[in-house]
Design an enzyme around this catalytic site. Sequence first.
Site, PDB file in Angstrom:
ATOM      1  N   GLU A 223       0.844  -1.190   0.000  1.00 26.94           N
ATOM      2  CA  GLU A 223       0.000   0.000   0.000  1.00 26.94           C
ATOM      3  C   GLU A 223       0.884   1.245   0.000  1.00 26.94           C
ATOM      4  O   GLU A 223       1.923   1.295   0.666  1.00 26.94           O
ATOM      5  CB  GLU A 223      -0.897  -0.001   1.250  1.00 26.94           C
ATOM      6  CG  GLU A 223      -1.787   1.233   1.351  1.00 26.94           C
ATOM      7  CD  GLU A 223      -2.531   1.320   2.670  1.00 26.94           C
ATOM      8  OE1 GLU A 223      -3.577   1.980   2.715  1.00 26.94           O
ATOM      9  OE2 GLU A 223      -2.058   0.729   3.672  1.00 26.94           O
TER      10      GLU A 223
ATOM     11  N   LYS B  56      -9.788   1.733  -2.078  1.00 25.54           N
ATOM     12  CA  LYS B  56      -9.899   1.400  -0.656  1.00 25.54           C
ATOM     13  C   LYS B  56     -11.249   1.895  -0.159  1.00 25.54           C
ATOM     14  O   LYS B  56     -11.604   3.063  -0.351  1.00 25.54           O
ATOM     15  CB  LYS B  56      -8.757   2.058   0.126  1.00 25.54           C
ATOM     16  CG  LYS B  56      -8.645   1.603   1.579  1.00 25.54           C
ATOM     17  CD  LYS B  56      -7.388   2.174   2.221  1.00 25.54           C
ATOM     18  CE  LYS B  56      -7.163   1.631   3.634  1.00 25.54           C
ATOM     19  NZ  LYS B  56      -5.892   2.152   4.218  1.00 25.54           N
TER      20      LYS B  56
ATOM     21  N   CYS C 244      -5.267  -2.921   3.006  1.00 26.63           N
ATOM     22  CA  CYS C 244      -4.933  -2.721   4.426  1.00 26.63           C
ATOM     23  C   CYS C 244      -6.161  -2.767   5.339  1.00 26.63           C
ATOM     24  O   CYS C 244      -6.672  -3.844   5.639  1.00 26.63           O
ATOM     25  CB  CYS C 244      -4.182  -1.392   4.573  1.00 26.63           C
ATOM     26  SG  CYS C 244      -3.268  -1.243   6.136  1.00 26.63           S
TER      27      CYS C 244
END
Length: 534
Positions: free
Chosen positions: A266, A343, A377
Amino acid sequence: MSSKARLEVRQAETGDIRRIAALAKRIYEDFAPYTQAELRGQLNNYPQGCFVAILDDKLVGYCASMRIGGDKALRPHTWDEITGNGYGSRHDPNGDWLYGYEMCVDPKVRGTRIGRRMYEERRKLAEQLELKGIVFGGRMPNLKKSWRRVDSPADYLEKVIAGKLHDPVLRFQLANGFEPIGVLAKYLPEDLKSRGNAVHMVWRNPWVDQEASPQARVPRGVENVRVATCQLQARAVSDFDEFMGQIRYFVDVASDYEADFILFPELFTLMLLSAEEEQLSPLESIECLSEYTPRIREALSEMALKYNINIIGGSHPTRMDDGDIHNVAMVCLRDGSIHEQEKIHPTPNEAYWWNIRGGDAVDVIQTDCGPIGVLICYDSEFPELARRLVDEGARIIFVPFCTDSRQGYMRVRYCAQARAIENQCYVVMSGNVGNLPNVANMDIQYAQSCILTPCDFPFARDGIAAEATENVETLTISDVNLADLAWARAEGTVRNLADRRFDLYRIEWEHREGATQAEPSGPPPMHQHGPGGG
């Protein structure tokens, strides 16, 4: 002289999904139409059981089916329960029955026996696989208008069979050799014309012994995919070309090892900030990085083609069409196609200091090694997202992460391992290590990249196929056998996917255009350095 065939009935392909969705929307005026995500799941979970009819180059018919055990298929059930909420995710490769859960034909061509032809494709499949037969819940569309003339749905069924009442769907199914074994109450509540009921229909394969115990077992075959995860060292670079040279090095090495995928961390592009003359504020940093987006997309795509490897480009701050900055993973496949996964959940630090907004959708990405998913993440800490990806057919989930402390890393690691266990899939993690002077966003980093598996006999003892040394730049490579997942889901010690209680709970995904992201909750984060990952 010869001419091209006007009609073709064939196995459905992912390229048909948009046209299938449009067909279903035209036909099912009273129901919520299929989403493309549901159709992706149906095709990915059992492509052999899905067929389309193409007439004069137009898609005019679609049917979907899956294998399932008689203990589920022949007892009372609902459509949501048997299909896994419409995704076909309860397909059982050991199942001794073929369950048909969708059949739609364009009304404009209902004189060309499209439905009959697709029923024949199902029958051929059941005979070829030596299954016991075909089961489905058939609609009763004239039940509502005949309600005052019958005592119950079962009475309506008897009167239709006796010819005292007419039901076009039931008559069609009876004419095709199916026999009713009862009525499924509350099968599809949205079907108002059938008052939510369905006829439990069965065709028994005359070529197999109906009394024999199921002998089918999932073969312990080999369907190897080689994955590489890059644990990337933050280092100062003088310009974009030097940065891409570092990325190219690891792509080249992974390609030499004949890896199918390479995953980067990331925000792996943060080291580009070291090329700036002055240290930038958090907002200036993100704005600066977003300007690199077109060059990064082009460079990764060219590498994927040149080195014949699928590249999951960690994530990169990207300005969207509406002006917001999102944290986006660029997935560049070796066929030249480019996909993106935003995300969904920015961390409090990302939202507060960097003004990063969350995306609106998570879906599988079709690759030459099957469908995959990407959870960036913090997204890996929300079980609903991984479950949706697996329902759509994902067998590998890639988790690029960026964490500054061991606590942050372990949050991501423990959740990633949980996702692998509860979804019986592989999870690949990749993180940054090291630090960069004069780049406030990368003061310190902590990572131990790894390739995680379910915990059962075919897999690594601790559920870890491969693992990097913590905080050391390296490339970690492992083969994962996708066939082991099929075995575990059908015959494993535990069968999390098959044992879900759809009669009690399910996940509903909101399909909204331009959904508005909620503002960050709570007080400002204590630290502005780093993404506060995990």
